[in-house]
Write an enzyme that holds these catalytic residues in place. Structure first.
Site, short mmCIF file in Angstrom:
data_model
loop_
_atom_site.label_atom_id
_atom_site.label_comp_id
_atom_site.label_asym_id
_atom_site.label_seq_id
_atom_site.Cartn_x
_atom_site.Cartn_y
_atom_site.Cartn_z
N ASP A 109 1.25 -1.87 4.90
CA ASP A 109 0.80 -0.66 5.59
C ASP A 109 -0.60 -0.25 5.12
O ASP A 109 -0.78 0.83 4.57
CB ASP A 109 1.84 0.45 5.31
CG ASP A 109 1.47 1.77 5.93
OD1 ASP A 109 0.72 1.77 6.93
OD2 ASP A 109 1.92 2.81 5.42
N HIS A 144 0.87 -1.19 0.00
CA HIS A 144 0.00 0.00 0.00
C HIS A 144 0.90 1.23 0.00
O HIS A 144 1.23 1.78 1.06
CB HIS A 144 -0.91 0.01 1.23
CG HIS A 144 -1.82 -1.18 1.33
ND1 HIS A 144 -1.37 -2.43 1.72
CD2 HIS A 144 -3.15 -1.31 1.09
CE1 HIS A 144 -2.39 -3.27 1.72
NE2 HIS A 144 -3.48 -2.62 1.35
#
Length: 256
Positions: free
Chosen positions: A158, A42
């Protein structure tokens, strides 16, 4: 879910915890000449302006990097200063640009970002770096490419955790990745909320070789995100000091 945009939260206390440790790990892994591969599930847009309307709306950076006196002798401080020298003093780098500060020609960087606005912005902000940008689901993309060359590597997971099932997705994904790419160290970030939603994920990942590090925010009083957590699966030798660096460098904001 594709509604989350990190511009509202860039430079907040959780970013400090995550990014200081991430920078320390990258500095550690690039000490030897051997190339490494860095992947992110991410990635976000990679670069943020702390004077933007989004950042000003939440003011979260004021309680994070805005309170920090950068130590330029640290990996994190050196990376922030170098990136601000190119993009201006109100710039705050996401993890993709922080990683690019440390990576060398023999290294590889693969960034996943599915968001229809963040993906193109990431491509723009990473121009001139070695990054390979993939606008696709991060879990699917990383697993499809693994194991890459170079085989030694670091993966940052993340997500926003806006959807409760994200904790289950991480817990399901990490064992699959370690099986397919055993040489990778995997850094997982998660928020600490009063509801304790991260606890099931931690229990599932417990059998893996890992280090866990949690901090609380000085300014929080039982509301919203109370703290920040990191799990490093397959920790490289010497990585324990990377976690202590977060408290040493940002103790005014983070506490055990």
């Amino acid at each position: 879910m594709l509604s989350y945009q990190h511009a509202f939260h860039a430079g907040n206390p959780a970013d400090l915890h995550k990014h200081i440790v991430f920078a320390e790990l990258l500095s550690l892994l690039t000490k030897k000449d051997r190339g490494i591969t860095v992947m992110e599930t991410h990635s976000g847009r990679g670069l943020y302006d702390l004077t933007s309307a989004e950042a000003q709306k939440t003011g979260e950076a004021a309680d994070g990097v805005g309170k920090l006196s950068l130590d330029l002798d640290t990996p994190y401080g050196a990376a922030i200063r170098a990136i601000r020298a190119r993009h201006g003093e109100t710039a705050y780098p996401g993890s993709p640009l922080i990683a690019s500060h440390f990576l060398r020609p023999q290294d590889r960087q693969l960034l996943m970002e599915l968001h229809p606005a963040e993906g193109p912005a990431l491509k723009h902000n990473m121009k001139g770096t070695i990054a390979e940008i993939h606008q696709r689901d991060g879990y699917e993309g990383v697993l499809a490419i693994a194991p890459p060359t170079p085989r030694k590597g670091l993966v940052l997971i993340d997500p926003s955790y806006e959807v409760k099932t994200e904790y289950d997705q991480v817990a399901d994904f990490v064992p699959k990745l370690t099986k397919k790419w055993p040489e990778a160290s995997i850094l997982i970030w998660y928020p600490i909320l009063a509801a304790g939603r991260h606890e099931g994920m931690i229990e599932t990942l417990a059998p893996l070789s890992s280090v866990r590090h949690e901090v609380r925010f000085h300014y929080k009083e039982g509301k919203g995100m109370l703290g920040s957590g990191l799990i490093l699966v397959n920790p490289p030798f010497g990585s324990e000091a990377c976690f202590e660096a977060a408290l040493t460098q940002a103790g005014i904001i983070l506490k055990k």
